[in-house]
Each structure stands twice: as structure tokens, then as C-alpha cells.
Motif scaffolding. Structure first.
Motif, short mmCIF file in Angstrom:
data_model
loop_
_atom_site.label_atom_id
_atom_site.label_comp_id
_atom_site.label_asym_id
_atom_site.label_seq_id
_atom_site.Cartn_x
_atom_site.Cartn_y
_atom_site.Cartn_z
N LEU A 17 0.87 -1.16 0.00
CA LEU A 17 0.00 0.00 0.00
C LEU A 17 0.91 1.22 0.00
CD1 LEU A 17 -2.74 1.42 0.21
CD2 LEU A 17 -2.59 1.16 2.71
N ILE A 18 0.80 2.03 -1.05
CA ILE A 18 1.64 3.21 -1.22
C ILE A 18 0.75 4.44 -1.05
CG2 ILE A 18 3.18 4.44 -2.79
CD1 ILE A 18 3.65 1.69 -4.18
N GLY A 19 1.12 5.30 -0.13
CA GLY A 19 0.28 6.45 0.19
C GLY A 19 0.92 7.77 -0.19
N TYR A 20 0.15 8.61 -0.88
CA TYR A 20 0.62 9.92 -1.31
C TYR A 20 0.04 11.03 -0.44
CZ TYR A 20 0.65 14.29 -3.99
OH TYR A 20 0.80 15.59 -4.37
N LEU A 21 0.91 11.95 -0.03
CA LEU A 21 0.50 13.19 0.62
C LEU A 21 1.46 14.30 0.20
CD1 LEU A 21 -0.21 11.96 4.28
CD2 LEU A 21 -1.92 12.76 2.65
N PRO A 22 0.96 15.53 0.02
CA PRO A 22 1.85 16.63 -0.38
C PRO A 22 2.55 17.27 0.82
CG PRO A 22 -0.43 17.36 -0.42
CD PRO A 22 -0.46 15.91 -0.04
N VAL A 23 3.78 17.66 0.62
CA VAL A 23 4.51 18.39 1.66
C VAL A 23 3.88 19.78 1.82
CG1 VAL A 23 6.74 19.35 2.32
CG2 VAL A 23 6.65 17.18 1.09
N GLN A 61 4.37 21.10 9.41
CA GLN A 61 4.46 20.10 10.47
C GLN A 61 3.32 19.09 10.40
OE1 GLN A 61 7.26 19.85 12.44
NE2 GLN A 61 6.31 17.83 12.73
N THR A 62 2.12 19.55 10.05
CA THR A 62 1.01 18.62 9.92
C THR A 62 1.25 17.64 8.78
OG1 THR A 62 -0.52 20.27 10.79
CG2 THR A 62 -1.49 18.40 9.65
N SER A 63 1.87 18.10 7.71
CA SER A 63 2.15 17.19 6.59
C SER A 63 3.14 16.10 7.01
CB SER A 63 2.67 17.96 5.37
OG SER A 63 3.95 18.50 5.56
N VAL A 64 4.11 16.45 7.83
CA VAL A 64 5.05 15.46 8.35
C VAL A 64 4.34 14.48 9.28
CG1 VAL A 64 7.07 15.13 9.84
CG2 VAL A 64 7.08 16.93 8.10
N ASP A 65 3.54 15.01 10.19
CA ASP A 65 2.81 14.16 11.13
C ASP A 65 1.85 13.23 10.40
OD1 ASP A 65 4.12 15.46 13.18
OD2 ASP A 65 2.45 16.79 13.66
N ALA A 66 1.22 13.73 9.33
CA ALA A 66 0.29 12.92 8.56
C ALA A 66 1.01 11.78 7.85
CB ALA A 66 -0.45 13.78 7.55
N ALA A 67 2.18 12.06 7.29
CA ALA A 67 2.96 11.01 6.61
C ALA A 67 3.39 9.93 7.60
CB ALA A 67 4.17 11.62 5.93
N VAL A 68 3.82 10.35 8.78
CA VAL A 68 4.18 9.39 9.83
C VAL A 68 2.96 8.56 10.22
CG1 VAL A 68 4.92 9.16 12.23
CG2 VAL A 68 6.10 10.76 10.70
N ALA A 69 1.81 9.21 10.33
CA ALA A 69 0.59 8.52 10.75
C ALA A 69 0.16 7.44 9.75
CB ALA A 69 -0.54 9.52 10.95
N ILE A 70 0.27 7.74 8.45
CA ILE A 70 -0.16 6.70 7.50
C ILE A 70 0.82 5.54 7.50
CG2 ILE A 70 -1.46 8.33 6.08
CD1 ILE A 70 0.77 8.22 3.98
N ALA A 71 2.12 5.82 7.75
CA ALA A 71 3.09 4.74 7.85
C ALA A 71 2.82 3.87 9.08
CB ALA A 71 4.50 5.30 7.90
N GLN A 116 12.71 14.37 8.64
CA GLN A 116 11.92 14.19 9.86
C GLN A 116 11.10 12.89 9.82
OE1 GLN A 116 9.67 17.49 11.35
NE2 GLN A 116 11.21 19.02 10.78
N ILE A 117 10.54 12.58 8.68
CA ILE A 117 9.74 11.35 8.57
C ILE A 117 10.61 10.13 8.78
CG2 ILE A 117 8.39 9.92 6.97
CD1 ILE A 117 7.51 12.66 5.68
N ARG A 118 11.76 10.10 8.13
CA ARG A 118 12.65 8.94 8.25
C ARG A 118 13.21 8.79 9.66
NH1 ARG A 118 13.30 4.70 5.88
NH2 ARG A 118 15.53 4.79 5.53
N GLY A 129 -8.04 16.15 9.46
CA GLY A 129 -6.72 16.23 10.03
C GLY A 129 -6.01 14.89 10.14
N VAL A 130 -4.98 14.85 10.96
CA VAL A 130 -4.15 13.65 11.10
C VAL A 130 -4.95 12.44 11.57
CG1 VAL A 130 -2.17 12.65 12.30
CG2 VAL A 130 -2.02 14.98 11.38
N PRO A 131 -5.86 12.57 12.55
CA PRO A 131 -6.63 11.39 12.96
C PRO A 131 -7.43 10.77 11.81
CG PRO A 131 -6.83 13.11 14.61
CD PRO A 131 -6.15 13.73 13.42
N ALA A 132 -7.99 11.62 10.96
CA ALA A 132 -8.80 11.12 9.86
C ALA A 132 -7.95 10.43 8.80
CB ALA A 132 -9.59 12.26 9.22
N VAL A 133 -6.78 10.99 8.49
CA VAL A 133 -5.95 10.35 7.48
C VAL A 133 -5.34 9.06 8.01
CG1 VAL A 133 -3.69 11.46 7.90
CG2 VAL A 133 -4.37 10.87 5.57
#
Length: 262
Positions: free
Chosen positions: A19-25, A31-41, A87-89, A243-247
């Protein structure tokens, strides 16, 4: 052997797919974009695809275009991409690819871009508007740095083009399921299965299908014949609405489609 290739190979050995997930920086803010990427991982996404906001996103659908506009209005700079990857890595051990139009890479300098991406811990690039025939600078930079390079294959591609794309892509081939722009669709295009079959005949690269996947059932269907299912607009919409909980919840829901997919 690079990160994405190894991830896909391990999942194939397990009889599963990615499962490959796309989100824009930078959407809705950095900061929310980073948190969202971490959350989907953390909720089932095997490979992260970070979008680089661009002022002329001709291949993106409405949800991603709106997110891009907001990111750019919020002061997005290309340097933010490398910081986001870093930050994500640091927080999750999941390969991070960049999805970028080619012009920002040209403006930055392909070799400099490659070096900075390696330093940040990134795996490589998906370049939707760059064809192999015009990719000499990127082929050279990615060979030097061992970054993955992912080209697109479309239903309209000739068999000769598919062979070239398969040979020159490293990581996987981005298999476009429908012609046109991105965006969630209620039914997957049957052309995706036929195109994946043609790619299998053209070479031994991994094939991951994108454009239009928005449900666990569609993930399961795609992974019955392909190596990966790429989801973008559905995740971006979830982030925009909740937001992050929803994604995170959307990623977890989509990840249920990986079970018994093969």
C-alpha cells in the motif's frame, strides 16, 4: 538493491503487496504534513510518496490541486521537501519517495537534488512528466547516487515504450490505471489489469497501480494482480476534512485490503 525494491520484494515473498500512500509536503502546513505522513506509515502504508507542490499540476485532480495551492500559499519552499523526508525517516522506517514534476528538479539542479535527497534519507523520485528519452540528466544522477527512479506507463504506451520504461525504472513502474488526471473513482478501470499484464511481458520490474484507488476493496482488487496499490486523493481528502486522525483512520481502512490479496 534499494529501499522500495526491497520492500516490494519482501511483500511479494510473503504473498502480499504494498500500500503506497501519497500526501503533499506543506499541506495543510509543514508540520502537519510530516505528522500525517508518519501517521499513514504507522497505520499500514508500506511506502510513502511525498508530493512536491508545483504551480502547474496538470496531472493532479481537484483534491491534490487544492492542497498544492494551499501549500504554496503557506510559503512552501523546495528545501522543505528534504526537511520533511529527514523528519519522517527519523520517526518511521518506511521508504520515502518524492513525486515531483521535472521543472523544480531542473531549477534546483538534478545532481544537487539527488545529493540532498540522499542526505535526507529519501529513496528516489517518481517523475510523472519526464519520459525516459528526455531523462539523461536524471539517469546519470540517480545512477551515481543509487536513487530509485520511477517512470509512468499508460494504457496508450506501445510495447516498445513499456520495455524501455521497465528497463530504466528502478523500484517499480508507476502503472496508470486510467487516462487523465488523478482523483478517486468509484470503479477501477479494467485497463489497469491489461496494462500490468503487458508490463510483466515487457520486463521483470515491479508494477504498482495508481490513479483512482479509494477503498479497501479496490486495494484488494489491484493487489490481486499488481505489486502495489497507490492511493493519493482519498488520503488528501481525509487529511483536509479531519486532520491527522482522519488520514490515519483512512490509511488503516485501506490497509485492510492488503489481507488475502494474493
Amino acid at each position: 538493491m534499494t529501499q522500495v525494491h526491497d520492500t516490494l520484494a519482501a511483500l511479494r515473498r510473503d504473498g502480499s503487496g504494498a500500500l503506497i500512500g501519497y500526501l503533499p509536503v506543506g499541506f495543510p502546513d509543514f508540520q502537519t504534513s510530516v505528522d500525517a505522513a508518519v501517521a499513514i506509515a504507522e497505520n499500514g502504508v508500506d511506502i510513502i510518496e511525498l508530493g512536491v507542490p508545483y504551480s502547474d499540476p496538470v496531472m493532479d485532480g481537484a483534491a491534490i490541486q487544492a492542497a498544492t495551492v494551499q501549500a504554496l500559499a503557506g510559503g512552501f519552499k523546495l528545501a522543505h521537501v528534504f526537511e520533511a523526508v529527514r523528519q519522517i525517516r527519523a520517526r518511521v522506517d518506511v521508504p520515502v519517495l518524492l513525486m515531483t514534476y521535472w521543472n523544480p528538479v531542473i531549477q534546483y539542479g538534478p545532481d544537487r537534488f539527488a545529493d540532498d535527497l540522499v542526505a535526507a534519507g529519501g529513496a528516489g523520485l517518481i517523475t510523472p512528466d519526464l519520459i525516459p528519452d528526455e531523462a539523461a540528466d536524471w539517469l546519470s544522477a540517480s545512477d551515481r547516487t543509487d536513487l530509485e527512479r520511477i517512470f509512468l506507463a499508460a494504457p496508450s504506451s506501445s510495447d516498445e515504450r513499456l520495455k524501455t520504461v521497465s528497463e530504466l525504472s528502478r523500484g517499480f513502474v508507476y502503472t496508470v490505471s486510467t487516462m487523465g488526471i488523478t482523483g478517486a473513482r468509484s470503479e477501477m478501470d479494467g485497463a489497469a489489469r491489461a496494462l500490468t499484464t503487458r508490463l510483466r511481458a515487457a520486463g521483470d520490474n515491479f508494477a504498482c497501480v495508481g490513479l483512482g484507488i479509494s477503498s479497501a476493496a479496490q486495494v484488494r482488487d489491484v493487489l490481486s494482480y499488481a505489486d502495489g496499490a497507490i492511493v493519493g486523493s482519498a488520503l488528501v481528502s481525509a487529511l483536509a476534512e479531519g486532520g491527522v486522525p482522519a488520514v490515519a483512520a483512512k490509511a488503516a481502512e485501506l490497509a485492510t485490503g492488503k489481507s488475502q490479496s494474493k
